[in-house]
Design a protein around this motif. Structure first.
Motif, PDB file in Angstrom:
ATOM      1  N   ARG A  39       0.842  -1.189   0.000  1.00  0.00           N
ATOM      2  CA  ARG A  39       0.000   0.000   0.000  1.00  0.00           C
ATOM      3  C   ARG A  39       0.879   1.240   0.000  1.00  0.00           C
ATOM      4  O   ARG A  39       2.031   1.196   0.417  1.00  0.00           O
ATOM      5  N   GLU A  87      -8.978   1.025   1.376  1.00  0.00           N
ATOM      6  CA  GLU A  87      -7.747   0.576   2.036  1.00  0.00           C
ATOM      7  C   GLU A  87      -7.089  -0.594   1.319  1.00  0.00           C
ATOM      8  O   GLU A  87      -5.957  -0.965   1.641  1.00  0.00           O
ATOM      9  N   THR A  89      -6.381  -0.441  -1.779  1.00  0.00           N
ATOM     10  CA  THR A  89      -5.573   0.151  -2.840  1.00  0.00           C
ATOM     11  C   THR A  89      -4.103  -0.161  -2.607  1.00  0.00           C
ATOM     12  O   THR A  89      -3.555   0.142  -1.540  1.00  0.00           O
ATOM     13  N   ALA A  90      -3.484  -0.793  -3.594  1.00  0.00           N
ATOM     14  CA  ALA A  90      -2.093  -1.239  -3.441  1.00  0.00           C
ATOM     15  C   ALA A  90      -1.604  -1.821  -4.758  1.00  0.00           C
ATOM     16  O   ALA A  90      -2.391  -2.086  -5.674  1.00  0.00           O
TER      17      ALA A  90
END
Length: 114
Positions: A39, A87, A89-90
Motif C-alpha cells: 500500500r 484501504e 488500494t495497493a
C-alpha cells in the motif's frame, strides 16, 4: 521462473476484481503460491497463500472478502477480491515458492475509489 500477474485496475468501493498469476515457461509444481501487496507509504504485506495441497491462509484484513484459488496443473493462481475497500488500494504481487527458492512477479495495481 517468470511470474506474470494481471487483473488489476480501478474499481469503486464495494466492487470486485479478480487477479491472475501464471508462471511462464515453468514445468515445476510450486509448494506455495500467493499474493502480497504494498500500500502507498507502507511495506509489502502478506495477503493470501495457497499450498499445493489446497490449504489456504489469509491476512485478517481480507478474510471473508478475498478468495485464493489455484490450478496447479497450469501453475496458475487467482485472487478473487470482493467488497473492495479504499484501504485495499495497493500494488499486488504474485509470489511462488519452490523448495528454498522464492519468486516474485511484477506487481499489478489495484485502485479502489471511495
Amino acid at each position: 521462473v517468470q511470474l506474470q500477474a494481471s487483473g488489476g485496475g480501478l474499481v469503486q468501493a464495494g466492487g470486485s476484481l479478480r487477479l491472475s498469476c501464471t508462471a511462464i515457461d515453468s514445468v515445476f509444481r510450486f509448494t506455495l503460491m500467493g499474493w502480497y501487496r504494498q500500500r502507498p507509504g507502507s511495506e509489502r504485506e502478506f495477503v493470501a497463500v495457497i499450498t499445493d495441497g489446497g490449504g489456504t491462509s489469509y491476512a485478517d484484513s481480507v478474510k471473508g472478502r478475498f478468495t485464493i484459488s489455484a490450478d496447479n496443473s497450469e501453475n496458475l493462481v487467482y485472487l478473487q477480491m470482493n467488497n473492495l475497500e479504499p484501504e485495499d488500494t495497493a500494488v499486488y504481487y504474485c509470489n511462488a515458492v519452490l523448495g528454498r527458492q522464492n519468486f516474485w512477479g511484477r506487481g499489478t495495481l489495484v485502485t479502489v475509489s471511495s
